[in-house]
Design a protein around this motif. Structure first.
Motif, PDB file in Angstrom:
ATOM      1  N   ALA A 132      86.889 101.086  -3.580  1.00 24.13           N
ATOM      2  CA  ALA A 132      85.601 100.992  -2.885  1.00 24.13           C
ATOM      3  C   ALA A 132      84.529 100.412  -3.806  1.00 24.13           C
ATOM      4  O   ALA A 132      83.692  99.607  -3.371  1.00 24.13           O
ATOM      5  N   ALA A 133      84.547 100.818  -5.084  1.00 25.57           N
ATOM      6  CA  ALA A 133      83.560 100.308  -6.036  1.00 25.57           C
ATOM      7  C   ALA A 133      83.754  98.817  -6.275  1.00 25.57           C
ATOM      8  O   ALA A 133      82.783  98.048  -6.306  1.00 25.57           O
ATOM      9  N   LEU A 134      85.011  98.384  -6.439  1.00 26.49           N
ATOM     10  CA  LEU A 134      85.292  96.960  -6.638  1.00 26.49           C
ATOM     11  C   LEU A 134      84.853  96.146  -5.423  1.00 26.49           C
ATOM     12  O   LEU A 134      84.237  95.078  -5.557  1.00 26.49           O
ATOM     13  N   GLU A 135      85.158  96.633  -4.248  1.00 18.08           N
ATOM     14  CA  GLU A 135      84.810  95.891  -3.031  1.00 18.08           C
ATOM     15  C   GLU A 135      83.304  95.837  -2.819  1.00 18.08           C
ATOM     16  O   GLU A 135      82.762  94.798  -2.414  1.00 18.08           O
ATOM     17  N   ALA A 136      82.611  96.939  -3.141  1.00 17.01           N
ATOM     18  CA  ALA A 136      81.154  96.943  -3.006  1.00 17.01           C
ATOM     19  C   ALA A 136      80.519  95.985  -4.010  1.00 17.01           C
ATOM     20  O   ALA A 136      79.594  95.229  -3.669  1.00 17.01           O
ATOM     21  N   ALA A 137      81.019  96.001  -5.238  1.00 11.31           N
ATOM     22  CA  ALA A 137      80.492  95.087  -6.262  1.00 11.31           C
ATOM     23  C   ALA A 137      80.747  93.642  -5.855  1.00 11.31           C
ATOM     24  O   ALA A 137      79.860  92.781  -5.967  1.00 11.31           O
ATOM     25  N   ALA A 138      81.955  93.358  -5.357  1.00 14.70           N
ATOM     26  CA  ALA A 138      82.310  91.992  -4.953  1.00 14.70           C
ATOM     27  C   ALA A 138      81.395  91.492  -3.845  1.00 14.70           C
ATOM     28  O   ALA A 138      80.943  90.338  -3.862  1.00 14.70           O
ATOM     29  N   GLU A 139      81.094  92.346  -2.888  1.00 14.13           N
ATOM     30  CA  GLU A 139      80.233  91.947  -1.781  1.00 14.13           C
ATOM     31  C   GLU A 139      78.825  91.637  -2.269  1.00 14.13           C
ATOM     32  O   GLU A 139      78.198  90.665  -1.846  1.00 14.13           O
ATOM     33  N   ARG A 140      78.323  92.460  -3.189  1.00 14.47           N
ATOM     34  CA  ARG A 140      76.975  92.233  -3.721  1.00 14.47           C
ATOM     35  C   ARG A 140      76.928  90.947  -4.560  1.00 14.47           C
ATOM     36  O   ARG A 140      75.966  90.172  -4.485  1.00 14.47           O
ATOM     37  N   ILE A 141      77.953  90.722  -5.362  1.00 14.42           N
ATOM     38  CA  ILE A 141      78.018  89.511  -6.190  1.00 14.42           C
ATOM     39  C   ILE A 141      78.076  88.271  -5.295  1.00 14.42           C
ATOM     40  O   ILE A 141      77.388  87.279  -5.532  1.00 14.42           O
ATOM     41  N   LYS A 142      78.880  88.342  -4.244  1.00 10.30           N
ATOM     42  CA  LYS A 142      79.013  87.212  -3.305  1.00 10.30           C
ATOM     43  C   LYS A 142      77.678  86.923  -2.622  1.00 10.30           C
ATOM     44  O   LYS A 142      77.236  85.766  -2.539  1.00 10.30           O
ATOM     45  N   ARG A 143      77.027  87.969  -2.144  1.00 11.01           N
ATOM     46  CA  ARG A 143      75.772  87.794  -1.416  1.00 11.01           C
ATOM     47  C   ARG A 143      74.701  87.154  -2.319  1.00 11.01           C
ATOM     48  O   ARG A 143      73.970  86.262  -1.903  1.00 11.01           O
ATOM     49  N   TYR A 144      74.633  87.614  -3.562  1.00 14.72           N
ATOM     50  CA  TYR A 144      73.644  87.055  -4.493  1.00 14.72           C
ATOM     51  C   TYR A 144      73.924  85.577  -4.759  1.00 14.72           C
ATOM     52  O   TYR A 144      73.031  84.734  -4.706  1.00 14.72           O
ATOM     53  N   HIS A 145      75.188  85.265  -5.044  1.00 11.05           N
ATOM     54  CA  HIS A 145      75.512  83.900  -5.441  1.00 11.05           C
ATOM     55  C   HIS A 145      75.452  82.910  -4.280  1.00 11.05           C
ATOM     56  O   HIS A 145      75.307  81.703  -4.504  1.00 11.05           O
ATOM     57  N   GLU A 146      75.542  83.400  -3.051  1.00  5.40           N
ATOM     58  CA  GLU A 146      75.389  82.499  -1.899  1.00  5.40           C
ATOM     59  C   GLU A 146      74.004  81.851  -1.883  1.00  5.40           C
ATOM     60  O   GLU A 146      73.836  80.751  -1.352  1.00  5.40           O
ATOM     61  N   HIS A 147      73.028  82.522  -2.488  1.00  2.00           N
ATOM     62  CA  HIS A 147      71.678  81.954  -2.537  1.00  2.00           C
ATOM     63  C   HIS A 147      71.582  80.805  -3.537  1.00  2.00           C
ATOM     64  O   HIS A 147      70.589  80.067  -3.529  1.00  2.00           O
ATOM     65  N   GLN A 148      72.578  80.653  -4.399  1.00  2.00           N
ATOM     66  CA  GLN A 148      72.530  79.609  -5.418  1.00  2.00           C
ATOM     67  C   GLN A 148      73.157  78.292  -4.967  1.00  2.00           C
ATOM     68  O   GLN A 148      73.050  77.289  -5.680  1.00  2.00           O
ATOM     69  N   VAL A 149      73.796  78.291  -3.831  1.00  2.00           N
ATOM     70  CA  VAL A 149      74.505  77.082  -3.396  1.00  2.00           C
ATOM     71  C   VAL A 149      73.517  75.930  -3.220  1.00  2.00           C
ATOM     72  O   VAL A 149      72.491  76.064  -2.542  1.00  2.00           O
ATOM     73  N   THR A 150      73.815  74.815  -3.846  1.00  2.00           N
ATOM     74  CA  THR A 150      72.980  73.621  -3.756  1.00  2.00           C
ATOM     75  C   THR A 150      73.567  72.660  -2.726  1.00  2.00           C
ATOM     76  O   THR A 150      74.772  72.412  -2.721  1.00  2.00           O
ATOM     77  N   GLN A 151      72.735  72.128  -1.872  1.00  2.00           N
ATOM     78  CA  GLN A 151      73.187  71.227  -0.820  1.00  2.00           C
ATOM     79  C   GLN A 151      72.910  69.769  -1.207  1.00  2.00           C
ATOM     80  O   GLN A 151      72.003  69.471  -1.983  1.00  2.00           O
ATOM     81  N   SER A 152      73.687  68.873  -0.638  1.00  2.00           N
ATOM     82  CA  SER A 152      73.414  67.446  -0.804  1.00  2.00           C
ATOM     83  C   SER A 152      72.112  67.093  -0.092  1.00  2.00           C
ATOM     84  O   SER A 152      71.717  67.758   0.872  1.00  2.00           O
ATOM     85  N   TRP A 153      71.444  66.035  -0.565  1.00  2.00           N
ATOM     86  CA  TRP A 153      70.198  65.614   0.067  1.00  2.00           C
ATOM     87  C   TRP A 153      69.996  64.115  -0.121  1.00  2.00           C
ATOM     88  O   TRP A 153      70.626  63.494  -0.982  1.00  2.00           O
ATOM     89  N   SER A 154      69.128  63.537   0.713  1.00  2.00           N
ATOM     90  CA  SER A 154      68.797  62.119   0.574  1.00  2.00           C
ATOM     91  C   SER A 154      67.468  61.855   1.257  1.00  2.00           C
ATOM     92  O   SER A 154      66.990  62.658   2.062  1.00  2.00           O
TER      93      SER A 154
END
Length: 438
Positions: free
Chosen positions: A89-111
């Motif tokens: 449960a601790a590993l899964e909770a940590a993984a979910e929090r890490i995933k959620r945080y890093h989703e905000h870092q995704v950079t998109q293509s632009w022009s």
């Protein structure tokens, strides 16, 4: 009483003493460098044969082929199923929090399109393959698996390959469970410099990766340093560090334990407190002396704190922030009643922990931001590991016919100024006849 350095910024020799305290000899052991160079060369030239030989020699694991060293996904899933429920449960909770945080870092293509129809932009794409090194055997770092694998998968990396040594055939179940949770694609029971070489150069069985990330011993660090350029790496990390800025409002026991949290890593780790209150510093010293004998890693703590730790009295909180920027620590706790006020003055730190309830250990495991951080003052110019380390950017340029007339004249002038005739002509060929230079 533990003999931890007690410094005062008003002392005439403060800066020179601080520089000596911060100094870390990062020079490489020549014997390690020579051995690593030989291992990498043999893996590069001989591939599987060298990898099997070094795995027999260093991990005492016999295998008839490198393919036999791959750990099947069914074993990871079985390890996950057998974990105690609280650990899973601790590993899964940590993984979910890490995933959620890093989703905000995704950079998109632009022009964007200019008035004459010229299009300029940036295309963002993930790396194709990433190699994740994870210490194995008795060492268990499931948090590092999550912190390295999850940002790579969030970035869109199709294949994350984990390599982990299994001395005497011992496979760490919690590390394998973390691989299953973190989205790792394949796991190989190999370690050391030879594993870094295998994923960097490729062998007959293992395909090469684009980047190698993850912690390891001195041989692993030396190997990562040597393969850089053939592949990317995350960083060469030094000893762990924590710097606590405190106004005296946090219970002294809390701060003492926060200093312990990094000092327990190894004898070279560094823990420093900055505070303007002399009485509070004395209270923290008393907490250290009382709590130290109760700690399992008391010997390591004692050596680390005595050699590289410090309790520093500053003139003001502003000066504390100034010194913090000079130190550029891996972990910076601002344990005060107004942490945001002082955070505004901080320019250099790997991660900043705001307020008395934000212990550094929460960042290590489950807060969400990455725990792979710059050390040894490199926070002055580098950042935590993140999604951006697994994405790369390509410039997009589409020049219109009209745009070629304007840009062509500019490029031609600059190219001829540099004496590069073909560059100039390449641009001039696209000019309209009336604009072409004689």
């Amino acid at each position: 009483m533990l003999s931890i350095h007690r410094l005062d910024t008003s002392a005439a020799d403060f800066q020179s003493v601080l520089r000596r305290l911060l100094a870390y000899d990062a020079s490489q052991d020549e014997s390690i460098e020579r051995a690593t160079a030989e291992i990498l060369l043999r893996v590069q030239q001989e591939g599987d044969a060298a990898l099997l030989e070094y795995t027999r020699r260093f991990d005492r694991v016999e295998a008839e082929s490198v393919a036999a060293l791959e750990i099947d996904r069914s074993e990871w899933l079985a390890a996950l199923d057998k974990l105690p429920q609280d650990q899973r449960a601790a590993l899964e909770a940590a993984a979910e929090r890490i995933k959620r945080y890093h989703e905000h870092q995704v950079t998109q293509s632009w022009s964007y399109t200019e008035e004459d129809g010229t299009v300029l932009g940036q295309k963002v794409t993930p790396l194709d393959r990433v190699g994740l090194y994870v210490p194995g055997g008795k060492a268990a770092y499931p948090s590092s698996v999550l912190m390295n694998a999850i940002p790579a998968k969030v970035a869109g990396v199709p294949e994350v390959i984990m390599v982990t040594p299994t001395p005497d055939g011992v496979r760490n179940p919690i590390v394998l469970a973390a691989a299953a949770i973190g989205g790792v694609d394949r796991v190989w029971a190999i370690g050391g410099a030879q594993a870094v070489g295998a994923v960097a150069y490729g062998t007959q069985t293992i395909s090469p990766v684009d980047k190698v990330v993850g912690p390891g011993n001195a041989y692993v660090a030396a190997a990562k340093r040597r393969v850089f350029g053939t592949v990317g790496i995350d960083m060469i990390a030094g000893p762990s560090e924590i710097l606590v800025i405190c106004d005296g409002s946090t219970p002294p026991d809390w701060v003492a334990m926060d200093l312990f949290s990094q000092a327990e890593h190894d004898e070279m780790a560094q823990s420093i407190l900055l505070c303007p209150d002399a009485a509070y510093i004395e209270a923290v010293q008393q907490s250290i002396d009382r709590l130290l004998p109760t700690m399992q890693r008391a010997d390591i703590l004692r050596t680390s704190l005595a050699n590289r730790g410090a309790l520093i009295k500053v003139k003001s909180m502003e000066e504390a922030c100034e010194i913090a920027n000079q130190i550029a620590p891996e972990h910076l706790e601002i344990s005060t009643t107004e942490p945001e006020r002082w955070a505004d003055l901080i320019r250099h730190a790997g991660a900043i922990f705001l307020g008395p309830y934000t212990s550094e250990s929460l960042g290590d495991y489950c807060a969400g931001p990455n725990h792979v951080l710059p050390t040894a003052r490199t926070a002055r110019f580098s950042s935590p590991l993140g999604v951006y380390d697994f994405q790369k950017r390509s410039s997009l340029i589409k020049v219109s016919q009209a745009g070629a007339q304007t840009l062509g004249r500019i490029a031609s002038t600059l190219a001829r100024g540099e004496g590069l005739q073909a560059h100039a002509a390449s641009a001039e060929y696209r000019l309209e006849p009336s604009d072409t230079k004689a």
